[in-house]
Design a protein around this motif. Structure first.
Motif, PDB file in Angstrom:
ATOM      1  N   ALA A 156      -6.998   1.571   6.994  1.00  0.00           N
ATOM      2  CA  ALA A 156      -5.878   1.867   6.120  1.00  0.00           C
ATOM      3  C   ALA A 156      -4.918   0.701   6.133  1.00  0.00           C
ATOM      4  CB  ALA A 156      -5.179   3.127   6.619  1.00  0.00           C
ATOM      5  N   GLU A 159       1.254   1.302   3.568  1.00  0.00           N
ATOM      6  CA  GLU A 159       1.374   2.102   2.352  1.00  0.00           C
ATOM      7  C   GLU A 159       2.840   2.194   1.977  1.00  0.00           C
ATOM      8  OE1 GLU A 159      -2.036   4.647   4.443  1.00  0.00           O
ATOM      9  OE2 GLU A 159      -0.060   5.473   4.105  1.00  0.00           O
ATOM     10  N   ALA A 164       2.160   7.973   5.860  1.00  0.00           N
ATOM     11  CA  ALA A 164       1.918   8.516   7.189  1.00  0.00           C
ATOM     12  C   ALA A 164       3.201   9.005   7.841  1.00  0.00           C
ATOM     13  CB  ALA A 164       1.270   7.461   8.059  1.00  0.00           C
ATOM     14  N   PRO A 209      -6.339   5.143   1.162  1.00  0.00           N
ATOM     15  CA  PRO A 209      -6.127   6.258   0.256  1.00  0.00           C
ATOM     16  C   PRO A 209      -5.376   7.412   0.899  1.00  0.00           C
ATOM     17  CG  PRO A 209      -8.418   6.167   0.956  1.00  0.00           C
ATOM     18  CD  PRO A 209      -7.702   5.069   1.658  1.00  0.00           C
ATOM     19  N   ALA A 210      -4.807   7.172   2.061  1.00  0.00           N
ATOM     20  CA  ALA A 210      -4.081   8.246   2.757  1.00  0.00           C
ATOM     21  C   ALA A 210      -2.644   8.318   2.268  1.00  0.00           C
ATOM     22  CB  ALA A 210      -4.096   7.964   4.245  1.00  0.00           C
ATOM     23  N   PRO A 211      -1.959   9.428   2.485  1.00  0.00           N
ATOM     24  CA  PRO A 211      -0.562   9.541   2.060  1.00  0.00           C
ATOM     25  C   PRO A 211       0.363   8.784   3.009  1.00  0.00           C
ATOM     26  CG  PRO A 211      -1.213  11.489   3.240  1.00  0.00           C
ATOM     27  CD  PRO A 211      -2.432  10.608   3.161  1.00  0.00           C
ATOM     28  N   ALA A 235     -14.842   1.743   8.629  1.00  0.00           N
ATOM     29  CA  ALA A 235     -15.308   0.995   7.457  1.00  0.00           C
ATOM     30  C   ALA A 235     -14.178   0.653   6.508  1.00  0.00           C
ATOM     31  CB  ALA A 235     -16.373   1.789   6.724  1.00  0.00           C
ATOM     32  N   THR A 236     -13.197   1.552   6.379  1.00  0.00           N
ATOM     33  CA  THR A 236     -12.069   1.261   5.507  1.00  0.00           C
ATOM     34  C   THR A 236     -10.777   1.387   6.295  1.00  0.00           C
ATOM     35  OG1 THR A 236     -13.237   2.109   3.608  1.00  0.00           O
ATOM     36  CG2 THR A 236     -10.877   1.935   3.393  1.00  0.00           C
TER      37      THR A 236
END
Lengths: 415, 347
Positions: free
Chosen positions: B215, B218, B75, B71-73, B212-213
């Motif tokens: 990345a 993206e 990078a 869910p990160a932009p 846990a998640t």
């Protein structure tokens, strides 16, 4: 002086990216009574309303008698207790009185025999009257209702009685035994009276569940708990879930331009309650921002007082460092996953009820996947089985539906 | 912003209507100073399994429940923020300067009143750590680890000098310009932190390191759709638009369903009395309201009130009503049932 009840907050991540679009964070709010009051216990005014219709014959009625006797062993001599039974008529086996005043209560309970049809409203009406007759606002006033079958023709009357009970602050704890009872009716009766409903899969489970209900009621030392969330401009709550002791969609009520309130009701002395709040954040520049303040208000009936907790800041850092925004709180991840499984099965049941077989099947399969990931193999199997039933027969089984509905609520109980 | 339900004019950024509590269908708009257009678009939580579009930051797909990774932009589009080494500060216990409440040693803000404590409550120790500080120009190698504050060697710490003195809190928010009280830790309007370096030492809200998640790559993700904010299960208490009773003491309003007769009294299930309007929550019991106190007849723009032989009488504009005799009722009329005061509003 330590607070009577504390409110703690944590986020699924403390860092969010600087972006041009809104984004979601999850906040876990936990309200828990402090040690000073956690040891106190509430006095009870309990009415047992028990189904003794023909279908209860054999092991069911035997276990039920055991359960009531054992539960009564846990109440104090000052607690008020009544016992009412019903089939197609209702009888007050023991009128509402202090335990110390009851004579030969055990014998009266042991003489309960099963037979006849099921008209729940008759038993509920008499049982409620017994509790209401001895109503005491300083006690936990409650009806414990157990049935194993459908009540025919008097559902509306049952709901009306549940409304009355709620208006008079008498909670109905509704238990359904086996698979042939109306869960929608029992759920709604519990909801209207601010009580709970639950499934008892086998007669063996009646004994521990009744005892737990008595103990839990004794621990309900905080009433009318409510969380006020003071949100800063642009922050919007999306959904509010109760996650402990059981998962439920609580909703929230706006009480000001930026403030919302969430009703928690009673708090258990030992467990308290936790909420998962989904907050949509607006875009911001890099920096530290308080997105909300949370505060808990509550009543303490034993102390005849009301109080509020200190305000708890919910703070995030908007950052441009991608490494930071990928760090998550594993405990919250686990809770969100459990709530997701609960949401999926709830929507599956709703869609199945509306006749959307394809949608319901997909949701059930998705729920099964999440449940497997969570290590809930038994529930995952049940979800898959019901998906199979939907595909093959176009409907779910009564037992499987109940199992999914009631067991997924309890996914967070091992936290 | 005009409320679509009751027409009340609210502030432009209001989320809920001041008058009726209706959620205002307003997209979450960035504050004027929010972010420039060249900032990356948050990656929509597009589900790789079912293609459902979720709000950025969502952990699991709302449609199929699959985990939404990354869910990160973007990078690469963002340069890592410069970091600087600062000595770790060890807070000491103190009382809140605003309300006097005793604070725990680690508290950055007063638990009781929310005032900033960190700036005044820190003392230096010899343990340095790296913390993100955008005010410094001295870049340090970006630490890709999930732990935001790696401990440095003693040599590194020696070049750091004394910790910066906490700046005095501003009287207006540097982020949005709103007026703020000197002791405020955060802007009331936009939530921006008002205590700079002191606030940056507070790390308790940062989550525990977790993988846990992980990345995922993206690329090629569509921009996020604004969240459907109207879909939330808000419980609202709308102001009745038809004829209603106002309880001046509490400000509560009670809708009168019509046309026909509306029975007002006090609910008593054990005598099987269920009036259309139950005054119990409005002090009916203590105020001497009878179970069947009075009734209002709602017609086509016409209203009448009739006392039902109540024990403590019904009063209309301070005149006692004759039991059983209907009297015309007009907008703004004051009704008293026993001791409970009400005002009738025709719409």
């Amino acid at each position: 002086m330590p607070e009577h009840v504390s409110l703690t907050t944590r986020l699924n991540k403390g860092y969010v990216p600087v972006t041009s679009t809104p984004q979601l964070v999850y906040a876990l709010l936990t309200a828990k009574p402090g040690e000073t009051i956690a040891r106190s216990r509430m006095a009870l005014n309990f009415g047992f309303v028990l189904d003794r219709s023909g279908s209860m014959r054999g092991e069911k009625i035997a276990r039920l008698i055991d359960a009531v006797r054992l539960a009564l062993g846990k109440v104090s001599t000052d607690d008020l207790v009544s016992v009412t039974t019903f089939n197609d008529r209702a009888d007050v086996v023991a009128a509402g009185a202090r335990m110390s005043e009851h004579r030969s209560l055990a014998d009266q309970i042991a003489r309960i025999r099963a037979g006849g049809g099921t008209q729940m409203s008759r038993g509920l009406s008499l049982g409620l009257r017994e509790v209401y007759r001895r109503f005491d606002k300083n006690r936990v006033n409650q009806v414990i209702l157990l049935t194993d079958g459908q009540t025919y023709g008097d559902e509306e009357q049952c709901l009306r009685l549940a409304n009355e009970a709620g208006d008079h602050h008498i909670a109905i704890q509704a238990f359904g035994l086996g698979s042939d009872w109306n869960e929608s009716l029992l759920d709604e009766m519990a909801r209207r009276s601010s009580g709970n409903s639950d499934l008892i899969e086998s007669p063996d489970e009646i004994v521990p569940l009744f005892s737990q209900t008595v103990e839990r009621s004794q621990r309900a030392i905080v009433r009318n708990a409510r969380v006020t969330l003071r949100l800063v401009s642009g922050v919007v709550p999306r959904q509010v879930w109760q996650v402990t002791p059981v998962i439920a969609n609580l909703g929230y009520a706006p009480i000001g331009e930026h403030d919302v309130q969430v009703e928690l009701g009673e708090l258990d002395a030992e467990q308290g309650k936790s909420l998962l709040v989904e907050l949509v954040l607006p875009p911001r520049q890099a920096g530290r921002f308080r997105i909300a303040q949370a505060q808990l208000g509550y009543d303490l009936p034993l102390e005849h007082t009301s109080d509020v907790s200190g305000r708890s800041d919910i703070v995030v850092d908007y950052v441009t460092d991608p490494a930071l925004v990928r760090t998550y709180d594993p405990t919250l991840m686990n809770i969100v996953e459990k709530v997701t499984a609960f949401k999926l099965q709830t929507r599956a049941l709703e869609e199945a009820q509306q006749g959307n077989i394809i949608g319901a099947t997909q949701k059930l399969r998705a729920a099964a996947t999440r449940l497997l990931e969570l290590g809930e193999d038994d529930l995952a199997r049940a979800a898959n089985q019901e998906a199979d039933n939907l595909e093959q027969a176009g409907q779910m089984s009564s037992g499987g539906t109940k199992k999914l509905r009631y067991q997924t609520r309890k996914l967070t109980q091992e936290l | 912003m005009k409320c679509p339900k009751c027409g009340n004019e609210n502030q432009s950024d209001a989320v809920f209507c001041d008058q009726c509590g209706q959620r205002l269908a307003q997209p979450v708009t960035p504050l004027p100073e929010a972010v420039s257009a060249d900032q990356p678009t948050a990656q929509a939580g597009t589900c790789t399994r079912c293609g459902g579009v979720n709000t950025p930051g969502e952990l699991f797909c709302g449609e199929c429940g699959a985990p939404l990774e990354g869910p990160a932009p973007e990078a690469a589009a963002v340069a890592a923020a410069p970091a600087v080494m600062q000595p770790v500060v060890e807070p000491v216990a103190l009382a809140c300067p605003r309300c006097g409440a005793q604070a725990e040693p680690d508290d950055a803000f007063c638990a009781k009143c929310g005032a900033a404590l960190a700036a005044a409550s820190t003392t230096e120790t010899g343990q340095p750590t790296a913390t993100v500080n955008e005010q410094t120009a001295e870049p340090a190698p970006a630490e890709p680890s999930v732990a935001p504050a790696p401990v440095l060697s003693p040599e590194a710490s020696q070049s750091l000098g004394e910790p910066e003195a906490a700046p005095s809190a501003p009287s207006e928010c540097p982020s949005c310009g709103a007026h703020v009280a000197p002791e405020d830790a955060f802007c009331d309007f936009c939530g921006a932190a008002l205590v700079g370096p002191a606030a940056a030492t507070v790390t308790s809200s940062a989550p525990a390191a977790s993988s846990a998640t992980p990345a995922k790559a993206e690329t090629g993700m569509p921009p996020a759709q604004p969240a459907d904010l109207t879909a939330t299960a808000a419980i609202t208490a709308p102001t009745p638009v038809g004829p209603h009773l106002l309880v001046p003491d509490s400000g509560a309003t009670i809708a009168l369903s019509g046309p026909g007769e509306v029975l007002v009294g006090r609910e008593d299930p054990f005598s099987n009395t269920f009036p259309d309007v139950d005054l119990t929550p409005h002090g009916g019991e203590a105020g001497g309201v009878s179970r069947r106190h009075f009734k209002i007849t709602v017609g086509e723009g016409q209203f009448a009130i009739q006392d039902l032989n109540s024990t403590n009488a019904t009063w209309l504009n301070r005149t006692r009503l004759q039991p059983g005799l209907p009297v015309a009722l007009h907008d703004g009329d004051e009704i008293r049932a026993g001791k409970v005061k009400l005002v009738f509003r025709a719409g």
